[in-house]
Design an enzyme around this catalytic site. Structure first.
Site, PDB file in Angstrom:
ATOM      1  N   THR A  20       0.824  -1.208   0.000  1.00  0.00           N
ATOM      2  CA  THR A  20       0.000   0.000   0.000  1.00  0.00           C
ATOM      3  C   THR A  20       0.858   1.258   0.000  1.00  0.00           C
ATOM      4  O   THR A  20       0.728   2.119  -0.869  1.00  0.00           O
ATOM      5  CB  THR A  20      -0.917  -0.010   1.246  1.00  0.00           C
ATOM      6  N   ALA A  34      12.938  19.922  -4.193  1.00  0.00           N
ATOM      7  CA  ALA A  34      14.151  19.150  -3.905  1.00  0.00           C
ATOM      8  C   ALA A  34      15.363  19.762  -4.600  1.00  0.00           C
ATOM      9  O   ALA A  34      16.497  19.465  -4.248  1.00  0.00           O
ATOM     10  CB  ALA A  34      13.962  17.703  -4.349  1.00  0.00           C
ATOM     11  N   ARG A  38       7.133 -10.179  -5.312  1.00  0.00           N
ATOM     12  CA  ARG A  38       6.131 -10.430  -6.345  1.00  0.00           C
ATOM     13  C   ARG A  38       6.581  -9.822  -7.687  1.00  0.00           C
ATOM     14  O   ARG A  38       7.529  -9.046  -7.738  1.00  0.00           O
ATOM     15  CB  ARG A  38       4.793  -9.832  -5.910  1.00  0.00           C
ATOM     16  N   LYS A  87       7.062   1.898  11.654  1.00  0.00           N
ATOM     17  CA  LYS A  87       7.146   2.295  13.080  1.00  0.00           C
ATOM     18  C   LYS A  87       7.710   1.196  13.976  1.00  0.00           C
ATOM     19  O   LYS A  87       8.375   1.486  14.962  1.00  0.00           O
ATOM     20  CB  LYS A  87       5.799   2.757  13.595  1.00  0.00           C
ATOM     21  N   GLY A 141       1.104   9.444  10.218  1.00  0.00           N
ATOM     22  CA  GLY A 141       0.973   9.432   8.755  1.00  0.00           C
ATOM     23  C   GLY A 141       1.476  10.717   8.143  1.00  0.00           C
ATOM     24  O   GLY A 141       2.662  11.048   8.258  1.00  0.00           O
ATOM     25  N   GLU A 201      -7.872  -4.030  10.218  1.00  0.00           N
ATOM     26  CA  GLU A 201      -7.262  -5.253   9.676  1.00  0.00           C
ATOM     27  C   GLU A 201      -8.100  -6.467  10.060  1.00  0.00           C
ATOM     28  O   GLU A 201      -8.842  -6.441  11.040  1.00  0.00           O
ATOM     29  CB  GLU A 201      -5.863  -5.450  10.287  1.00  0.00           C
ATOM     30  N   LYS A 225       4.223   4.296  18.548  1.00  0.00           N
ATOM     31  CA  LYS A 225       4.281   5.702  18.115  1.00  0.00           C
ATOM     32  C   LYS A 225       4.588   6.644  19.275  1.00  0.00           C
ATOM     33  O   LYS A 225       5.384   7.574  19.128  1.00  0.00           O
ATOM     34  CB  LYS A 225       2.970   6.075  17.428  1.00  0.00           C
TER      35      LYS A 225
END
Lengths: 403, 403
Positions: A11, A31, A44, A100, A129, A185, A200
């Protein structure tokens, strides 16, 4: 053009590629140079995906390529991320991560290794996040002495608590709903038991002290025992119930814990709802400040990783100073921490109030119309140890929420 | 030890000295070197104050001292701050300022001069006091394309609006109260007419575009016409009324304006109350994020100035890149901006609704129990120009608030 690699095309990893492509122009301008993904490491193949031709299965191909200056580690978990990150830093490649678990477990060591090899280990995406909380603590609040961090650090549990309050539904039902919506989940333990928030707040505490706070010493309690009625008591006290990662310096000591807490409705963190995260910081000059945003999700998390990549690219060949060192910071035992407690009791106040005041000191009784067979009391400030000792005398206690 | 000077020993200037002294240790650690105030420039003497021996009346003494590396400009106003800042930058001394008038008027030029002399011109304190919004836009959200900034940028007006809503009292009464409490100036025009917020949204807009947004082209409306009844209508729509500095990119153009606006109660910026400021940013990857804290006051503002000093000390001898250049950014005429309008009307809905729908298109009627002699409508989205044209047909309009 600066060449980078992404470790893990899940993800967040695929989000990193998307952010770099969608905002190519802005990112390049900030940048000072274009940024291109040369490799993506994954076991994969992603046949048919445009990423396919950049997929590499062997990490050594990437590590041996001197063109690669920065790596985005978005694999998650300790191994093989730990080994790969160490090797990358040792070959002078900066690593930007959303991992984390790894930052909480080995961050200090990895930052030291980066410092020894003129590169950087950055992890803005590992807490909150897309909320720039790491950068705020490291670079912005530099004139401040922080004494309290309260964070809603886990979107899944905040979504569940928000929905339980609004719908008056039970934890299990809302959890199932959240799983169906993809907000939780299949195995929700890391979120609902507070382990994710614990990692965290350990990271934020380590930054606070400049030394390593081992997450294993942080008392952690999740939201699985929260019941719909708890919200009615909270409301009667004009409060919300939030899962809070707390790190605080008081005259009794230095404490960190994760637990559901009552927060006053007027407090800014009380209005952090749904999947959003918020981190409220108290410091001696600025007083209270709050940082709010999406604490998880593909693009917000990826955006934070890419923000770190931009910083690395701006500082290629130098090392951004470590946010904390490997010295272990021992926190004070949570038993000494003083706070208030909302205690729900079976029975009638008339029968129990005297005994409760003898045990807990002065308390404020709270009753809600929907529950005639029970009541609650809010204690004054007392230490965890005092509370636990007093609570032992009561078999009538249904539940307790800290405040 | 790095020697610095403070220009102006007023509220913020004395705060800078206090922050540097109180948090000396933390600041020194983060800057990598101790920071000491060698001079304070002021026309006054401060007899008996420990600062007295460091007071200098002649700016040239400071400018000629090669030991001075950084200057905190906390004088406010355009002159003599402008001349002094230019001279300081030209002699290679970095300047950190809280002076929003000067940044809005000459920021681009001063940043260019700094770039030519290996020093920096920083102004975190000029917007949002202690909220690190400048740093967030420049250094944190570097992977983002921002398309909307909504800021509660003025604490005085936010205090007044919050109190008006809570107490149901008139603007004049609350303003007087705020003046007595020291939350509003004797001459409150800069705050209540929106000029202060206008300078600040001009600064944020300049960062957004990387070019200079002249504050004089920003349509600005203050809160002096807001009435207690407006809050009742807002409440009926589950909204709050906030003075918003808005900068937004839509398909119709690039707009900036300052005006009272309805914001939905569930929106995070709606819970920014009292003297607090909050800046809500929408960007394409992170979605909505919010930065909240004390937007004014001695220590929060001084803390932001000192945060900039720390950054200058860490980067002595180099120039932090300009946040925007001197090219003028022309915004789109506000007439083309599309939004909704809450329009209060004298009279009965029955008599006016048909004519209103003919003029404004589909509208939603809003009535409040306390006002039988009037009502309001909320329009659909229409441009400012369309609204103004349609409104000309109605002598019954009491007031209008944008949404």
């Amino acid at each position: 053009m600066v060449q980078v690699a992404v470790f893990g095309y899940g993800t967040v990893g695929s989000g990193v590629v998307e952010v770099l492509e969608t905002n190519q122009e802005e990112i390049g301008r900030r940048a000072g140079d274009g940024i291109r993904v040369k490799y993506v490491l994954d076991i994969r193949d992603f046949q048919g995906d445009p990423i396919q031709e950049r997929i590499v299965h062997d990490v050594d191909v990437i590590l041996a390529d001197p063109e690669i200056k920065v790596i985005c580690e978005t694999m998650g978990g300790i191994e093989p991320a730990y080994t790969f990150t160490k090797k990358a830093l040792m070959s002078g490649k900066s690593v930007c991560t959303s991992n984390k678990e790894l930052v909480a477990a080995h961050g200090a060591e990895l930052m030291r290794i980066a410092g020894e090899h003129q590169c950087s280990y950055l992890f803005e995406a590992s807490v909150g996040g897309g909320i720039p909380i790491i950068r705020t603590m490291n670079d912005a609040l530099t004139a401040e002495k922080i004494d309290r961090i309260e964070g809603i650090l886990n979107g899944t549990t905040n979504y569940i608590l928000t929905k339980m309050e609004r719908d008056g539904a039970a934890f299990d039902i809302i959890l199932k709903e959240a799983q169906e919506l993809g907000y939780a989940e299949r195995n929700p333990a890391a979120d609902v038991e507070g382990h994710d928030a614990c990692r965290k707040i350990a990271i934020l505490s380590s930054i606070l002290y400049g030394h390593n706070v081992d997450y294993k010493q942080i008392y952690t309690e999740g939201i699985t025992k929260i019941m719909p009625r708890d919200f009615a008591y909270a409301k009667a006290l004009d409060c919300k119930i939030k899962l809070i990662g707390l790190s605080v310096i008081t005259k009794e000591g230095e404490f960190a814990m994760v637990s559901p807490r009552l927060v006053p409705s007027y407090s800014p963190i009380a209005s952090v709802n749904d999947v959003f995260n918020g981190i409220q910081i108290h410091s001696n000059m600025l007083d209270t400040s709050l940082y709010y945003g999406r604490g998880a999700g593909k693009l917000p998390t990826a955006s934070a990783v890419v923000g770190d990549v931009v910083e690395c690219v701006k500082k290629l060949g130098t090392s951004i100073p470590a946010a904390w060192d490997e010295t272990e910071k021992k926190l004070t035992e949570i038993g000494a921490f003083r706070q208030r407690y909302l205690v729900r009791m079976k029975g009638k106040p008339e029968a129990l109030m005297q005994k409760m005041e003898d045990a807990f000191g002065k308390v404020q009784a709270v009753q809600i119309p929907e529950a005639a067979d029970e009541f609650a009391v809010l204690t004054e400030e007392m230490s965890e140890r005092e509370y636990q000792d007093a609570a032992e005398e009561f078999t009538e206690i249904i539940s307790m929420i800290r405040s």
